[in-house]
Design a protein around this motif. Sequence first.
Motif, mmCIF file in Angstrom:
data_model
loop_
_atom_site.group_PDB
_atom_site.id
_atom_site.type_symbol
_atom_site.label_atom_id
_atom_site.label_comp_id
_atom_site.label_asym_id
_atom_site.label_seq_id
_atom_site.Cartn_x
_atom_site.Cartn_y
_atom_site.Cartn_z
ATOM 1 N N ASN A 51 0.746 -1.163 -0.040
ATOM 2 C CA ASN A 51 -0.014 -0.044 0.117
ATOM 3 C C ASN A 51 0.825 1.377 -0.306
ATOM 4 O O ASN A 51 1.437 1.521 0.963
ATOM 5 N N TYR A 52 0.995 2.039 -1.204
ATOM 6 C CA TYR A 52 1.820 3.187 -1.068
ATOM 7 C C TYR A 52 0.962 4.518 -0.890
ATOM 8 O O TYR A 52 1.686 5.494 -0.940
ATOM 9 N N SER A 53 -0.120 4.339 -0.704
ATOM 10 C CA SER A 53 -0.991 5.636 -0.501
ATOM 11 C C SER A 53 -0.509 6.374 0.778
ATOM 12 O O SER A 53 -0.660 7.511 0.894
ATOM 13 N N ILE A 54 0.282 5.654 2.010
ATOM 14 C CA ILE A 54 0.983 6.231 3.015
ATOM 15 C C ILE A 54 1.875 7.431 2.406
ATOM 16 O O ILE A 54 2.100 8.298 3.110
ATOM 17 N N ILE A 55 2.469 6.999 1.307
ATOM 18 C CA ILE A 55 3.484 7.944 0.856
ATOM 19 C C ILE A 55 2.955 9.132 0.278
ATOM 20 O O ILE A 55 3.199 10.443 0.941
ATOM 21 N N LYS A 56 1.793 9.056 -0.279
ATOM 22 C CA LYS A 56 0.959 10.168 -0.790
ATOM 23 C C LYS A 56 0.382 11.145 0.289
ATOM 24 O O LYS A 56 0.489 12.340 0.570
ATOM 25 N N GLU A 57 -0.309 10.178 1.253
ATOM 26 C CA GLU A 57 -0.736 11.130 2.579
ATOM 27 C C GLU A 57 0.307 11.537 3.493
ATOM 28 O O GLU A 57 -0.094 12.785 3.829
ATOM 29 N N ARG A 58 1.543 11.298 3.492
ATOM 30 C CA ARG A 58 2.490 11.890 4.362
ATOM 31 C C ARG A 58 3.055 13.170 3.672
ATOM 32 O O ARG A 58 3.193 14.069 4.154
ATOM 33 N N LEU A 116 2.794 16.883 4.795
ATOM 34 C CA LEU A 116 4.073 17.986 5.120
ATOM 35 C C LEU A 116 3.815 18.991 4.051
ATOM 36 O O LEU A 116 4.908 19.838 4.135
ATOM 37 N N GLY A 117 3.075 19.061 3.412
ATOM 38 C CA GLY A 117 2.910 20.256 2.269
ATOM 39 C C GLY A 117 3.634 20.304 1.215
ATOM 40 O O GLY A 117 4.199 21.338 0.739
ATOM 41 N N LEU A 118 4.088 19.128 0.814
ATOM 42 C CA LEU A 118 5.121 18.778 -0.432
ATOM 43 C C LEU A 118 4.309 18.556 -1.535
ATOM 44 O O LEU A 118 3.428 17.825 -1.378
ATOM 45 N N THR A 119 4.907 18.913 -2.459
ATOM 46 C CA THR A 119 4.329 18.546 -3.824
ATOM 47 C C THR A 119 5.014 17.312 -4.466
ATOM 48 O O THR A 119 6.022 17.080 -3.903
ATOM 49 N N GLN A 120 4.837 16.715 -5.411
ATOM 50 C CA GLN A 120 5.481 15.586 -6.030
ATOM 51 C C GLN A 120 6.949 15.924 -6.480
ATOM 52 O O GLN A 120 7.819 15.269 -6.266
ATOM 53 N N GLN A 121 6.914 17.373 -7.074
ATOM 54 C CA GLN A 121 8.088 17.838 -7.516
ATOM 55 C C GLN A 121 9.237 18.170 -6.551
ATOM 56 O O GLN A 121 10.239 17.649 -6.486
ATOM 57 N N ASP A 122 8.541 18.490 -5.335
ATOM 58 C CA ASP A 122 9.369 18.728 -4.069
ATOM 59 C C ASP A 122 9.981 17.493 -3.752
ATOM 60 O O ASP A 122 11.050 17.597 -3.181
ATOM 61 N N LEU A 123 9.191 16.509 -3.316
ATOM 62 C CA LEU A 123 9.512 15.010 -3.290
ATOM 63 C C LEU A 123 10.878 14.486 -4.104
ATOM 64 O O LEU A 123 11.962 13.934 -3.493
ATOM 65 N N ALA A 124 10.437 14.879 -5.345
ATOM 66 C CA ALA A 124 11.463 14.318 -6.411
ATOM 67 C C ALA A 124 12.746 15.224 -6.061
ATOM 68 O O ALA A 124 13.821 14.713 -6.216
ATOM 69 N N LEU A 126 10.445 12.759 -11.218
ATOM 70 C CA LEU A 126 9.091 13.016 -10.996
ATOM 71 C C LEU A 126 8.281 11.803 -11.291
ATOM 72 O O LEU A 126 7.216 11.585 -10.504
ATOM 73 N N ARG A 127 8.680 11.179 -12.527
ATOM 74 C CA ARG A 127 7.862 10.078 -12.862
ATOM 75 C C ARG A 127 7.763 9.027 -11.858
ATOM 76 O O ARG A 127 6.713 8.268 -11.795
ATOM 77 N N THR A 128 9.066 8.868 -11.267
ATOM 78 C CA THR A 128 9.279 7.848 -10.296
ATOM 79 C C THR A 128 8.450 7.999 -9.206
ATOM 80 O O THR A 128 7.555 6.987 -8.647
ATOM 81 N N ILE A 129 8.161 9.206 -8.563
ATOM 82 C CA ILE A 129 7.232 9.654 -7.385
ATOM 83 C C ILE A 129 5.941 9.238 -7.920
ATOM 84 O O ILE A 129 5.102 8.657 -7.157
ATOM 85 N N LYS A 130 5.513 9.828 -9.088
ATOM 86 C CA LYS A 130 4.009 9.560 -9.388
ATOM 87 C C LYS A 130 3.957 7.931 -9.471
ATOM 88 O O LYS A 130 2.938 7.537 -9.113
ATOM 89 N N ASP A 131 4.614 7.285 -10.086
ATOM 90 C CA ASP A 131 4.421 6.025 -10.239
ATOM 91 C C ASP A 131 4.448 5.161 -8.936
ATOM 92 O O ASP A 131 3.602 4.168 -8.517
ATOM 93 N N LEU A 185 10.719 11.699 4.127
ATOM 94 C CA LEU A 185 9.113 11.991 4.664
ATOM 95 C C LEU A 185 9.158 11.546 6.118
ATOM 96 O O LEU A 185 8.017 11.881 7.020
ATOM 97 N N GLY A 186 10.251 11.192 6.651
ATOM 98 C CA GLY A 186 10.128 10.636 8.077
ATOM 99 C C GLY A 186 9.442 9.476 8.303
ATOM 100 O O GLY A 186 9.015 9.340 9.472
ATOM 101 N N LEU A 187 9.446 8.464 7.454
ATOM 102 C CA LEU A 187 8.837 7.076 7.387
ATOM 103 C C LEU A 187 9.938 6.221 7.677
ATOM 104 O O LEU A 187 11.188 6.378 7.487
ATOM 105 N N GLU A 188 9.628 4.911 8.137
ATOM 106 C CA GLU A 188 10.592 3.908 8.218
ATOM 107 C C GLU A 188 10.059 2.826 7.431
ATOM 108 O O GLU A 188 8.712 2.383 7.199
#
Length: 66
Positions: free
Chosen positions: A2-9, A13-21, A28-33, A53-56
């Motif tokens: 379940n990858y939804s936790i990544i999007k939720e986190r 944190l107020g980050l865009t997909q581009q920020d995370l990339a 960016l494609r990797t983050i979206k995928d 994202l501060g996840l484990e």
Amino acid sequence: MNYSIIKERRTLLGLTQQDLADYTGLGLRTIKDVETGKGNPSVATLLKIAEVLGLELQLKVKEVVK
């Protein structure tokens, strides 16, 4: 998985997909995928995302019953 936790986190944190990339050094494609459950991210990719994202990341080995 379940990858939804990544999007939720990321959203929490107020980050865009581009920020995370940018923060992870991934495309960016990797983050979206990853967020949509497409593709097959490596453990290294998931570790980079989790760190930002501060996840484990926890790996579980499943016993196969014969």
